[in-house]
Design a protein around this motif. Sequence first.
Motif, PDB file in Angstrom:
ATOM      1  N   PRO A 149     -38.510 -74.486 104.499  1.00 46.50           N
ATOM      2  CA  PRO A 149     -38.590 -73.425 103.014  1.00 46.50           C
ATOM      3  C   PRO A 149     -38.161 -73.145 101.851  1.00 46.50           C
ATOM      4  O   PRO A 149     -39.105 -73.240 100.888  1.00 46.50           O
ATOM      5  CB  PRO A 149     -37.566 -72.034 104.076  1.00 46.50           C
ATOM      6  CG  PRO A 149     -38.066 -72.649 105.333  1.00 46.50           C
ATOM      7  CD  PRO A 149     -37.364 -74.182 105.429  1.00 46.50           C
ATOM      8  N   ARG A 150     -37.512 -74.188 102.128  1.00 46.54           N
ATOM      9  CA  ARG A 150     -36.663 -74.138  99.987  1.00 46.54           C
ATOM     10  C   ARG A 150     -37.832 -75.042  99.552  1.00 46.54           C
ATOM     11  O   ARG A 150     -38.426 -74.721  98.264  1.00 46.54           O
ATOM     12  CB  ARG A 150     -35.271 -74.846 100.181  1.00 46.54           C
ATOM     13  CG  ARG A 150     -35.618 -76.524 100.208  1.00 46.54           C
ATOM     14  CD  ARG A 150     -34.690 -77.060  99.846  1.00 46.54           C
ATOM     15  NE  ARG A 150     -33.995 -78.019 100.467  1.00 46.54           N
ATOM     16  CZ  ARG A 150     -34.324 -79.071 101.499  1.00 46.54           C
ATOM     17  NH1 ARG A 150     -33.937 -77.762 102.143  1.00 46.54           N
ATOM     18  NH2 ARG A 150     -33.707 -79.846 101.952  1.00 46.54           N
ATOM     19  N   VAL A 194     -40.781 -72.219  98.864  1.00 45.53           N
ATOM     20  CA  VAL A 194     -40.473 -72.282  97.469  1.00 45.53           C
ATOM     21  C   VAL A 194     -40.520 -72.438  95.993  1.00 45.53           C
ATOM     22  O   VAL A 194     -41.436 -72.071  95.423  1.00 45.53           O
ATOM     23  CB  VAL A 194     -38.709 -71.015  97.529  1.00 45.53           C
ATOM     24  CG1 VAL A 194     -38.449 -70.101  96.010  1.00 45.53           C
ATOM     25  CG2 VAL A 194     -38.487 -70.269  99.292  1.00 45.53           C
ATOM     26  N   MET A 229     -30.120 -64.157  90.891  1.00 45.00           N
ATOM     27  CA  MET A 229     -29.432 -65.530  89.776  1.00 45.00           C
ATOM     28  C   MET A 229     -29.816 -66.375  91.141  1.00 45.00           C
ATOM     29  O   MET A 229     -29.930 -67.883  90.990  1.00 45.00           O
ATOM     30  CB  MET A 229     -28.206 -65.304  89.290  1.00 45.00           C
ATOM     31  CG  MET A 229     -28.528 -65.098  88.075  1.00 45.00           C
ATOM     32  SD  MET A 229     -26.608 -64.343  87.227  1.00 45.00           S
ATOM     33  CE  MET A 229     -26.529 -65.741  86.381  1.00 45.00           C
ATOM     34  N   VAL A 230     -29.308 -66.217  91.999  1.00 45.36           N
ATOM     35  CA  VAL A 230     -29.438 -66.878  93.429  1.00 45.36           C
ATOM     36  C   VAL A 230     -31.248 -67.248  93.774  1.00 45.36           C
ATOM     37  O   VAL A 230     -31.349 -67.929  93.920  1.00 45.36           O
ATOM     38  CB  VAL A 230     -28.775 -66.309  94.880  1.00 45.36           C
ATOM     39  CG1 VAL A 230     -28.992 -67.443  95.635  1.00 45.36           C
ATOM     40  CG2 VAL A 230     -27.460 -66.493  95.073  1.00 45.36           C
ATOM     41  N   TYR A 233     -32.225 -70.731  91.578  1.00 50.15           N
ATOM     42  CA  TYR A 233     -31.475 -72.004  92.037  1.00 50.15           C
ATOM     43  C   TYR A 233     -33.034 -73.134  91.871  1.00 50.15           C
ATOM     44  O   TYR A 233     -32.315 -73.812  91.644  1.00 50.15           O
ATOM     45  CB  TYR A 233     -30.862 -71.408  93.376  1.00 50.15           C
ATOM     46  CG  TYR A 233     -30.063 -72.769  93.504  1.00 50.15           C
ATOM     47  CD1 TYR A 233     -29.111 -73.146  93.579  1.00 50.15           C
ATOM     48  CD2 TYR A 233     -30.787 -73.932  94.285  1.00 50.15           C
ATOM     49  CE1 TYR A 233     -28.157 -74.198  93.707  1.00 50.15           C
ATOM     50  CE2 TYR A 233     -30.171 -74.779  94.324  1.00 50.15           C
ATOM     51  CZ  TYR A 233     -29.191 -75.039  94.358  1.00 50.15           C
ATOM     52  OH  TYR A 233     -28.127 -76.346  94.763  1.00 50.15           O
ATOM     53  N   CYS A 234     -33.753 -72.695  92.657  1.00 53.77           N
ATOM     54  CA  CYS A 234     -35.056 -73.323  92.330  1.00 53.77           C
ATOM     55  C   CYS A 234     -35.693 -73.670  91.304  1.00 53.77           C
ATOM     56  O   CYS A 234     -36.391 -74.834  91.263  1.00 53.77           O
ATOM     57  CB  CYS A 234     -35.799 -73.161  93.524  1.00 53.77           C
ATOM     58  SG  CYS A 234     -36.315 -72.157  93.309  1.00 53.77           S
ATOM     59  N   THR A 279     -33.537 -74.225  88.670  1.00 51.38           N
ATOM     60  CA  THR A 279     -32.595 -74.533  87.672  1.00 51.38           C
ATOM     61  C   THR A 279     -32.614 -75.498  87.386  1.00 51.38           C
ATOM     62  O   THR A 279     -32.055 -76.002  88.795  1.00 51.38           O
ATOM     63  CB  THR A 279     -31.403 -73.518  87.887  1.00 51.38           C
ATOM     64  OG1 THR A 279     -30.804 -72.635  88.844  1.00 51.38           O
ATOM     65  CG2 THR A 279     -31.968 -72.370  86.293  1.00 51.38           C
ATOM     66  N   LYS A 280     -31.952 -76.460  86.580  1.00 52.39           N
ATOM     67  CA  LYS A 280     -31.690 -77.440  87.211  1.00 52.39           C
ATOM     68  C   LYS A 280     -29.393 -78.422  87.037  1.00 52.39           C
ATOM     69  O   LYS A 280     -29.038 -79.612  87.099  1.00 52.39           O
ATOM     70  CB  LYS A 280     -31.866 -78.903  86.131  1.00 52.39           C
ATOM     71  CG  LYS A 280     -33.089 -78.785  86.246  1.00 52.39           C
ATOM     72  CD  LYS A 280     -34.626 -79.456  85.579  1.00 52.39           C
ATOM     73  CE  LYS A 280     -35.805 -79.996  86.340  1.00 52.39           C
ATOM     74  NZ  LYS A 280     -36.323 -78.022  85.582  1.00 52.39           N
ATOM     75  N   THR A 281     -29.325 -77.384  86.655  1.00 52.28           N
ATOM     76  CA  THR A 281     -27.696 -77.954  86.373  1.00 52.28           C
ATOM     77  C   THR A 281     -27.118 -78.342  87.818  1.00 52.28           C
ATOM     78  O   THR A 281     -27.132 -77.935  88.722  1.00 52.28           O
ATOM     79  CB  THR A 281     -26.441 -76.179  86.116  1.00 52.28           C
ATOM     80  OG1 THR A 281     -27.330 -75.605  85.415  1.00 52.28           O
ATOM     81  CG2 THR A 281     -25.344 -76.928  85.449  1.00 52.28           C
ATOM     82  N   ASN A 282     -26.544 -80.193  87.418  1.00 44.83           N
ATOM     83  CA  ASN A 282     -25.537 -79.819  88.501  1.00 44.83           C
ATOM     84  C   ASN A 282     -23.803 -80.093  88.596  1.00 44.83           C
ATOM     85  O   ASN A 282     -23.949 -79.772  87.668  1.00 44.83           O
ATOM     86  CB  ASN A 282     -26.295 -81.778  88.735  1.00 44.83           C
ATOM     87  CG  ASN A 282     -25.968 -82.115  87.021  1.00 44.83           C
ATOM     88  OD1 ASN A 282     -24.863 -82.113  86.815  1.00 44.83           O
ATOM     89  ND2 ASN A 282     -26.561 -83.681  86.911  1.00 44.83           N
ATOM     90  N   CYS A 308     -30.581 -68.192  82.696  1.00 49.07           N
ATOM     91  CA  CYS A 308     -30.553 -67.579  83.562  1.00 49.07           C
ATOM     92  C   CYS A 308     -29.825 -66.000  83.666  1.00 49.07           C
ATOM     93  O   CYS A 308     -31.099 -64.456  84.494  1.00 49.07           O
ATOM     94  CB  CYS A 308     -29.543 -67.811  84.860  1.00 49.07           C
ATOM     95  SG  CYS A 308     -30.519 -69.173  85.827  1.00 49.07           S
ATOM     96  N   ARG A 323     -35.033 -61.051  93.863  1.00 46.70           N
ATOM     97  CA  ARG A 323     -34.534 -61.914  93.862  1.00 46.70           C
ATOM     98  C   ARG A 323     -35.713 -62.436  94.787  1.00 46.70           C
ATOM     99  O   ARG A 323     -35.708 -64.001  94.101  1.00 46.70           O
ATOM    100  CB  ARG A 323     -33.970 -62.115  94.930  1.00 46.70           C
ATOM    101  CG  ARG A 323     -33.281 -63.282  95.730  1.00 46.70           C
ATOM    102  CD  ARG A 323     -32.377 -62.463  96.881  1.00 46.70           C
ATOM    103  NE  ARG A 323     -32.926 -62.731  98.108  1.00 46.70           N
ATOM    104  CZ  ARG A 323     -32.755 -62.759  99.066  1.00 46.70           C
ATOM    105  NH1 ARG A 323     -31.306 -62.823  99.346  1.00 46.70           N
ATOM    106  NH2 ARG A 323     -33.587 -62.023 100.075  1.00 46.70           N
ATOM    107  N   ALA A 324     -37.046 -62.323  94.872  1.00 40.05           N
ATOM    108  CA  ALA A 324     -37.787 -62.875  95.484  1.00 40.05           C
ATOM    109  C   ALA A 324     -39.012 -63.208  93.773  1.00 40.05           C
ATOM    110  O   ALA A 324     -39.301 -64.356  93.841  1.00 40.05           O
ATOM    111  CB  ALA A 324     -38.780 -62.465  96.224  1.00 40.05           C
ATOM    112  N   THR A 368     -37.606 -66.390  92.119  1.00 36.86           N
ATOM    113  CA  THR A 368     -38.100 -67.406  92.397  1.00 36.86           C
ATOM    114  C   THR A 368     -39.669 -68.045  91.781  1.00 36.86           C
ATOM    115  O   THR A 368     -40.038 -69.275  92.050  1.00 36.86           O
ATOM    116  CB  THR A 368     -38.257 -68.373  93.634  1.00 36.86           C
ATOM    117  OG1 THR A 368     -39.314 -66.993  93.750  1.00 36.86           O
ATOM    118  CG2 THR A 368     -37.237 -67.171  94.523  1.00 36.86           C
TER     119      THR A 368
END
Lengths: 576, 277
Positions: free
Chosen positions: B90-91, B94, B118-119, B122-123, B125-128, B146, B182-183, B186
Amino acid sequence: MTIVSPELQSRYGKPARIVAIVGAAIMVFAPMVPWVYTGKILDDMRRAFDPSGLQILFELVALVLLGVLVTSMFGVKLGKYKNVVAWNSTALAASLGGLGYIAAIVLAVAVVGSQKGLGGLAAAEPGLWIALAGSVIASAGSVFLRKSPRATLAKVPSPAWVQILALVAVVAMVLFMAAFAVNLTEVESFLVCCVFIVAAVFVFRATGVMGWLSIATANNRKVLMLAAFAAAFIFPATQDGSDANMTVVAQVLIFAGTALGLNIVVGLAGLLDMGYIAFLGAGAFTAAVLSRSAYATFSIDLPFPVVVLISGTVAALFGLLIGSPTLRVSGDYLAIVTLAFGEIFRITMVNLDGTDGPNITHGSNGIPAIPNLDFFGFDFGKSHEIFGITITRQANYYLLLLVVIAIVIAVFANLNHSRIGRGWVAIREDEMAAEAMGVNTFTLKLLAFAGGAFLAGMVGAVKAYKDTSVTPDQFVFLESCFLLSAVVLGGMGTVMGVLIGATILKLLPEKLRFFDDYRMLIFGALLVVMMRFRPEGIVADERRQMEFHDEDEELADEVEEELVTHHDLLNPEGGK
Amino acid sequence: MVKTEYAKAVIAATHTEDRSVLLEASNVTMQFGGLTAVDDVSLSIRNGEIVGLIGPNGAGKTTFFNCLTGLYKPTAGQVRFRGELLPPQPRNVVKAGIARTFQNIRLFHNMTALENVMVGMYCRTKTNAIDAIFRLPRHRREERECTEKARRWLSFVGLEGAENHLSRNLPYGDQRRLEIARALATEPGLLLLDEPTAGMNPNETREAEDLIFKIRDLGLAVLVIEHDMRFIFSLCDRVACLVRGAVLVEGPPSHVQADERVIEAYIGAPQDDEDGE
């Protein structure tokens, strides 16, 4: 808390307040009279008009109670805010706290008095009975006081300097109490002191001061952190060069640091890990094997910061090794699998003894005689005099551990307030939904495992040097249980909670040696009680609190109100 | 309006009247043991189109949805999105640009509305971990952006004042809207809505309709599962009716509405009266 029905409260409210005030006045007077005729029980409570340390603590409760009861007759307003302080609830908490305190002393006198052949309660002087009578009267009176509406203190705006001063005062108070408690050598005195601390916390909560402080904390997080660390650095000075006390405190720090690492795994990502002690072990063994000990198998002379990093990395690799197969299962299954892996680690360390496998750890003998650290000529093994304060060997390691803990806390907090922290919480809340929203759940779970393990490994490296020897039996399953208990008891997902939980679980058994045999029983009972009445732990994470009280709408509103107030106070111009 | 590169791109797509095929499901079959839940379904969705998926309970609508979002791997047939085969997991779907909401709301209940959105980012953004631990510039910048974007998405769906409310405390209709926000966070090209108006009153339903039009105006394609016929026929450009896993009719709303077999499937012919609404 309602003990008496509201009808009775409204009928007898007024006379009850007078009764309570009389009781409080008696309580204030009591410490001026001797409580015990011998100095052999508790601290010295023999002298009139010269209260001992413990008597002063009781006096504090009594004065607060009297003050609260008298003020409650007038009702104080601050500007447009009514019910700033929940006077009646505070009075109830204070009077019950005083009663509990004096009950603990009576019990101590009875038990110790009979053990030492002092005739049990015959050792008590009139002062003790006066204090008891005062507490009973005050409690009886305040039970009839009507329940106060929730305190609005937290909503009253206050200038920044007041908040900062208050926070510094709180930190100073905590430092003072910690120094006082750790210095108490007698078990009974320590227990009585603990009762006082619990009572004081309840009184603070009832007044609404706690709520106000939590907002002050949110506004001045950096100030509080600085003050707390400053206090922690000063702490050895209060111990008068006692190496024994510092040993205990340093152990608490090791335990707390490891628990904070576990908090990432359990508290944030919601993965139940029952073998966490293995990561501390991996770090400790790595540092030991690399040390200059005569028994070390790889003995490389590396600077200590490098050793810490290597230990952390080895532990993290170990975390990845354990995590990648086990994280495909979840919940109870994960708990069982990690438990097994924790044991496998210990047994492996026993078997790497040269007969069952390559000789790396000397089997169950472990690696002893690890030499002390030496930073640029600063020998950790010796006592040092700084500004006339003796910093003992254990105090040296205590200070080093503080630095490590600071790093651990920074890592935990920064990860929590980031994209990664949000991902973890999302996984904890609903893993499938998180995956369906594009969160890479497997990688994130693995990261939680490896990150937590890294932190534990770093702490393990310091532990190896502090304890001077590392053996496999330091890393038994029971230790993992204690770590998990510290996280659950303190409050999953919080820094403060886990620090408190770790302190309780490590400090109490050290100070109360006599109940060593029963500590499993007592902690077990404590956990059961906590799960029943406050499943979110001593310090509740705002989000976590909701999960445990899913049906409690009132609490939901309360927490939310707090969140929104926090936000408004933090951004006065209003969120866009 | 959300002024991001993403929004500009989708708006550009609308203005050029790009009506190329976005999603193409061909001969999708999903079997669970002996049960065929989805039977040889083909469906295509074009850019900027609102497509409705109707059918009695148990017709396989949600199963079909799950095949489109990577939750299930179809037993047979394939799904192409923007010309490429749908990635597994799924991810990854997305990330490719298909976002969904759930029939039974699945918000992160104890996170605030803002955090929920903000969740969703997630996909994108790149912050590690290293950036986050050392608070490096990338982390700060992304975190700022964000928050800003999430606020805009919240106001897009009409939840301006709710950002610090726990999502579990939001009214039911707002929870549905938060799920949509939220959707949308993404940054999808296709939005799948699973019964977005279930449990809503007529007023809320109308608002939901407006919101979906607004989403379409961003240039997104929308696939809606719904039981509310009035809602679906006034909303959709095209409607497909699924019965016992297979497409019964597909076409413009008026065409489907008039089809007797659809009415029969819903109201119930003698042999399958349990399926009726």
